[in-house]
Design an enzyme around this catalytic site. Structure first.
Site, PDB file in Angstrom:
ATOM      1  NE  ARG A  17      -4.085  -1.847   0.517  1.00  0.00           N
ATOM      2  CZ  ARG A  17      -4.083  -2.888  -0.317  1.00  0.00           C
ATOM      3  NH1 ARG A  17      -3.218  -2.950  -1.292  1.00  0.00           N
ATOM      4  NH2 ARG A  17      -4.975  -3.864  -0.177  1.00  0.00           N
ATOM      5  CB  SER A  52      15.014  -3.544  11.690  1.00  0.00           C
ATOM      6  OG  SER A  52      13.663  -3.235  11.511  1.00  0.00           O
ATOM      7  CB  CYS A  72      20.067 -14.052  16.349  1.00  0.00           C
ATOM      8  SG  CYS A  72      18.268 -13.999  16.185  1.00  0.00           S
TER       9      CYS A  72
END
Ligand SMILES: Cc1cc2nc3c(=O)[nH]c(=O)nc-3n(C[C@H](O)[C@H](O)[C@H](O)COP(=O)(O)OP(=O)(O)OC[C@H]3O[C@@H](n4cnc5c(N)ncnc54)[C@H](O)[C@@H]3O)c2cc1C
Length: 452
Positions: free
Chosen positions: A25, A42, A46
């Protein structure tokens, strides 16, 4: 009119959904606003143990997309913003930033708040140099201690994969490491026989392993820093403590808003990641996942699920069709040269789920036995005696051994029997493995036990 999608939590689940929704969108159709309480978005949690251990030197390398990167891609990312409430009737969230609370309206809402690390209220737990490990900031703080004043002794509390990865990181930095675990084995996600092998591997790299003993408290030195860990009748010297006691879904915000939260503590969603509240989705560690073999709803904190669920939510929130199909608990970890992989059900899980488990453990090699560089690896396969269905797999070995767990996961996912799995057309050449790949060999051995 432009609709407004709000995302709470700016990491794997939240920002994957936001990015997917933006791809589907345009900015003229949908405003996407993501609220994140920390300064980071973001990034790879890990990778934190490898940042601490010095394998990765640049913290920025762990950041896949910074807030500025997201803004360039048409996402309104607001860091330092803590979402403190959800008002479902008014379709608003309450946000605190720079000490002031304000309200933000939404048409659709994604809760991607992740997980909260367990931090028991033990005496001395707030002493300096007792760290949890959940965020990039935690990792940077531990690294700072190692850089500034390298500790002689560290204690890792908890033998899950994060605890083990941290033990490796600290050993790699030349620290004497003790590990304390309340249960009888490290890596409780393995069967006890395989967990015992992990304990041996830890001892092999010099970790002082204490199993079946709970931590009772932390002693503090005159400088306010931790000086020792008290566990059972032991007092273990420690200038640094890392807590790896597991996490629970961060579902309080959802619960307080009246959104359904399951017995595992995870937010209940359907396969499209919709919660019980109209127009509200959830993704990532805060969500309860369905185990594909046992059918059980569980809380399993893995980046693999957060990313996939974020993708599904990003599609379904923008009117598309997608489904999160459930999980097998497939996970892999490395402790120095040793690697551990697991998928599906342990024997005990299989029994609890109503199966009649039969298992076999094989010792094999990572290359043909005669080939230079071949190392020993152990594979365990678990199946249902009645149907022959492959239910679980566990691997311990070196040199890429554990990544073979993915083949077992594919077999379990597709409900293969051990006989079918043993006959899979897997590749072979001496530098890559023995003629019967160790995972096929383990399945064959279980099949022999069933067929007789
Ligand atoms: C040390 C470590 C090693 C790991 N290793 C692996 C691995 O090897 N493999 C693997 O698959 N997984 C691994 N994981 C797990 C993986 O990182 C998580 O499963 C994944 O990050 C979950 O993504 P998420 O978006 O659900 O939650 P998170 O990444 O925790 O993100 C949630 C975000 O929401 C924010 N937030 C929470 N509440 C609010 C609020 N009220 N307002 C604003 N912001 C809020 C938090 O600050 C956080 O940034 C590891 C985790 C750690 C900590």
């Amino acid at each position: 009119m432009t609709e407004r999608m709000i995302v709470v939590g700016g990491d794997a689940g939240g920002m994957t959904a936001a990015a997917v929704a933006r791809r589907r969108r345009g900015e003229d159709e949908l405003d996407i606003v993501a609220f994140e309480r920390t300064p980071h978005t973001s990034y790879s949690a890990c990778g934190i143990p490898y940042l601490v251990g010095g394998v990765v030197t640049d913290a920025e390398a762990l950041v896949a997309r910074s807030p500025a990167d997201h803004r360039e891609r048409g996402l309104d990312v607001r860091t330092g913003n803590d979402v403190v409430g959800i008002d479902l009737d008014r379709r608003e969230i309450a946000v605190v930033a720079e000490g002031a609370e304000r309200r933000e309206p939404f048409d659709s809402l994604l809760i991607a708040t992740g997980a909260t690390p367990t931090r028991p209220r033990l005496p001395g737990i707030d002493a300096r140099n007792v760290f949890g490990l959940q965020t990039l900031a935690d990792g940077l703080a531990i690294r700072q201690v190692l850089d500034d004043r390298p500790p002689a002794h560290a204690v890792v509390v908890g033998g899950g994969y994060i605890g083990l990865e941290m033990a490796e990181a600290l050993v790699g930095r030349g620290v004497a490491v003790a590990l304390v675990e309340a249960s009888d084995q490290p890596m409780a996600t393995l069967d006890p026989d395989m967990g015992g092998m992990v304990a041996d591997a830890l001892r092999g790299i010099g970790v002082d392993v204490h199993l079946g003993v709970g931590v009772e408290g932390f002693d503090t030195g005159s400088d306010g820093g931790v000086s020792a860990v008290r566990a059972g009748d032991m007092t273990l010297a420690a200038d640094l403590v890392v807590l790896g006691l597991g996490v629970k879904p961060a579902s309080d915000l959802a619960r307080a808003a009246g959104i359904d939260v399951g017995p595992s503590g995870g937010i209940v969603t359907d396969a499209q990641m919709r919660t019980s509240a109209e127009g509200v989705w959830a993704a990532g560690d805060c969500v309860a996942v369905r185990h594909r073999v046992s059918g059980e709803a569980m809380a399993i904190a893995l980046g693999t699920y957060a990313n996939r669920q974020g993708r599904v939510a990003g599609i379904t929130m923008t009117g598309g069709v997608a489904e999160f199909p459930g999980v097998l608990g497939t996970a892999i970890a490395k402790i120095c040269d040793y690697e551990v992989g697991r998928t599906g059900l342990r024997e005990e899980d299989a029994r609890r789920a109503g199966f009649d488990p039969v298992s076999a453990r094989v010792e094999s090699t990572t290359r043909a036995g005669y080939f230079p560089g071949a190392t020993k690896m152990t594979v365990k396969a678990i199946a249902d005696r009645r149907t022959g269905r492959l239910l679980g797999g566990q691997i311990i070995g070196k040199d890429g051994a554990a990544k073979r767990i993915d083949v077992m996961a594919a077999g379990i996912w597709n409900e293969m029997t051990v006989e079918e799995f043993a006959m899979l057309d897997l590749s072979y050449a001496p530098p890559f493995g023995p003629l019967w790949d160790p995972v096929a060999l383990a399945a064959r051995k279980v099949s022999d036990l069933i067929i007789g």
